[in-house]
Design an enzyme around this catalytic site. Structure first.
Site, PDB file in Angstrom:
ATOM      1  CG  ASP A  10       0.970   7.252   0.880  1.00 23.06           C
ATOM      2  OD1 ASP A  10       2.105   6.972   0.461  1.00 23.06           O
ATOM      3  OD2 ASP A  10       0.685   7.281   2.094  1.00 23.06           O
ATOM      4  CG  ASP A  12       4.228   2.296   3.929  1.00 24.64           C
ATOM      5  OD1 ASP A  12       3.732   1.171   4.091  1.00 24.64           O
ATOM      6  OD2 ASP A  12       5.318   2.477   3.377  1.00 24.64           O
ATOM      7  N   GLY A  53      11.402   7.551   2.952  1.00 20.01           N
ATOM      8  CA  GLY A  53      12.255   6.473   2.451  1.00 20.01           C
ATOM      9  C   GLY A  53      12.993   5.763   3.562  1.00 20.01           C
ATOM     10  CE  LYS A  55      17.949   2.709  -0.695  1.00 14.19           C
ATOM     11  NZ  LYS A  55      16.632   2.162  -1.098  1.00 14.19           N
ATOM     12  CG  LEU A 127       7.302  -3.037  -7.088  1.00 17.18           C
ATOM     13  CD1 LEU A 127       5.947  -2.353  -7.172  1.00 17.18           C
ATOM     14  CD2 LEU A 127       7.924  -3.157  -8.474  1.00 17.18           C
ATOM     15  CG  ASP A 182      -0.412   8.628   5.702  1.00 20.54           C
ATOM     16  OD1 ASP A 182       0.134   8.387   6.809  1.00 20.54           O
ATOM     17  OD2 ASP A 182       0.205   8.604   4.638  1.00 20.54           O
TER      18      ASP A 182
END
Length: 250
Positions: A10, A12, A53, A55, A127, A182
């Site tokens: 992952d 973030d 996400g 958005k 990305l 995480d």
């Protein structure tokens, strides 16, 4: 029992602490730029992280905290433009070098690459943001055979789709791979894909439920910066390396 063939990361919160002092700051800068009085505090952002996400996070915030905006003409366009602006601010933060990799990340990835074990990324982050993070650290994006990011699958974590996608592209079985996550949402996704998972918690995720994870630590550790084991059993060691990882596949 499988044989370790790939590590899947992952991004973030796992590779770097990007959430609190990266994405959150960039969201607030984007809101201010277009004249919105919204401000996502550290605590509020912790709650919004339950939504995978960017958005999707903006939409959820509007629904829960700014419902009058639901009547806005072209709401989808507003959300998309805010997210694009936020990503521009986020990449500026990365360019400034203000978001370093977490302890042990660079060392472990370098060791795994030299051992010719395949590397991949599975993230809800866009990305360009992933590439910007890697390019502003000492990790070459080309080291990763697959970078599955953003909207590449319709259902984001905690849905397992991103991991199914990566497994398909790698041509590997779940038992041959190890995931680093995480958060509970990320772990839920990898767990549904039947992937062994090691958790490196951060301030936002340290109290979440990681039952059935192979190992839960505060970070990957360095020889001079020992990790703290929060759940799971390991040999006497102060950092995670390839030998320790491989022991889960022997």
């Amino acid at each position: 029992m499988g044989k370790l063939k790939s590590l899947i990361f992952d991004v973030d919160g796992t590779l770097a602490d990007t959430e609190r002092d990266g994405h959150r700051i960039a969201f607030n800068q984007a809101f201010s730029q277009v004249g919105l009085s919204w401000n996502w505090s550290i605590d509020l952002y912790g709650k919004l992280l339950a939504i995978g996400g960017g958005k999707e996070r903006i939409r959820y915030y509007i629904e829960q905290y700014e419902p009058d905006f639901l009547l806005t003409d072209n709401l989808n366009d507003l959300i998309t433009s805010l997210h694009q602006l936020k990503n521009e601010y986020y990449r500026k933060l990365l360019d400034q070098g203000s978001i370093p990799l977490r302890p042990g990340v660079q060392r472990l990835i370098q060791e795994v690459k030299e051992a010719e074990i395949r590397l991949a990324i599975a993230t809800t982050s866009a990305l360009p943001n992933v590439l910007a993070l890697l390019e502003n650290t000492a990790i070459d994006p080309n080291w990763f055979e697959i970078i599955a990011a953003g909207d590449i699958v319709p259902a984001k974590k905690p849905a397992p789709d991103i991991y199914f996608y990566v497994l398909e592209k790698l041509g590997l079985n779940p038992e041959d791979c190890l995931v680093f996550e995480d958060s509970y949402h990320g772990f839920s996704a990898s767990k549904q894909a039947r992937l062994k998972t090691i958790i490196t918690v951060n301030d936002y995720t340290k109290n979440q439920n990681f039952t059935d994870a192979l190992l839960v630590v505060n970070h990957l550790g360095e020889p001079d910066q020992p990790f703290t084991v929060l759940a799971g059993k390991i040999p006497q060691k102060c950092y995670l390396d390839l030998a320790l990882i491989s022991s889960y596949f022997s």
